[in-house]
Design a protein around this motif. Sequence first.
Motif, PDB file in Angstrom:
ATOM      1  N   ALA A  28      53.462  59.138  47.946  1.00  0.00           N
ATOM      2  CA  ALA A  28      53.397  57.775  47.408  1.00  0.00           C
ATOM      3  C   ALA A  28      52.366  57.678  46.297  1.00  0.00           C
ATOM      4  O   ALA A  28      52.615  57.060  45.254  1.00  0.00           O
ATOM      5  CB  ALA A  28      53.066  56.791  48.530  1.00  0.00           C
ATOM      6  N   GLN A  45      49.018  49.491  47.705  1.00  0.00           N
ATOM      7  CA  GLN A  45      50.366  48.932  47.624  1.00  0.00           C
ATOM      8  C   GLN A  45      51.418  50.038  47.764  1.00  0.00           C
ATOM      9  O   GLN A  45      52.423  49.853  48.447  1.00  0.00           O
ATOM     10  CB  GLN A  45      50.558  48.180  46.315  1.00  0.00           C
ATOM     11  N   ALA A  46      51.200  51.165  47.115  1.00  0.00           N
ATOM     12  CA  ALA A  46      52.139  52.289  47.224  1.00  0.00           C
ATOM     13  C   ALA A  46      52.204  52.794  48.663  1.00  0.00           C
ATOM     14  O   ALA A  46      53.289  53.060  49.189  1.00  0.00           O
ATOM     15  CB  ALA A  46      51.731  53.415  46.280  1.00  0.00           C
ATOM     16  N   ALA A  48      51.599  51.108  51.353  1.00  0.00           N
ATOM     17  CA  ALA A  48      52.189  50.087  52.221  1.00  0.00           C
ATOM     18  C   ALA A  48      53.720  50.136  52.186  1.00  0.00           C
ATOM     19  O   ALA A  48      54.367  49.709  53.139  1.00  0.00           O
ATOM     20  CB  ALA A  48      51.696  48.709  51.808  1.00  0.00           C
ATOM     21  N   ARG A  49      54.286  50.656  51.115  1.00  0.00           N
ATOM     22  CA  ARG A  49      55.745  50.745  51.016  1.00  0.00           C
ATOM     23  C   ARG A  49      56.325  51.929  51.774  1.00  0.00           C
ATOM     24  O   ARG A  49      57.525  52.045  51.935  1.00  0.00           O
ATOM     25  CB  ARG A  49      56.148  50.831  49.542  1.00  0.00           C
ATOM     26  N   VAL A  50      55.466  52.817  52.245  1.00  0.00           N
ATOM     27  CA  VAL A  50      55.907  54.029  52.940  1.00  0.00           C
ATOM     28  C   VAL A  50      55.951  53.757  54.442  1.00  0.00           C
ATOM     29  O   VAL A  50      54.987  53.255  55.007  1.00  0.00           O
ATOM     30  CB  VAL A  50      54.927  55.196  52.654  1.00  0.00           C
TER      31      VAL A  50
END
Length: 56
Positions: A28, A45-46, A48-50
Amino acid sequence: MDAFERFRQWANKPLVSHLTIPVELYQAVMELAPDDRRDRSAVNQAAARVPDPRKD
């Protein structure tokens, strides 16, 4: 410790260190532009998307 701190700690570790981070976090963060990898908000933020691989 947030994702940014985990990544920076891993990135700045000595070569002989056995410190690891999850591959999902590494991927990420590495998808970000180099300047964004130094931005706490962008890294978190990156991350959290994983999906969390420990939650199954």
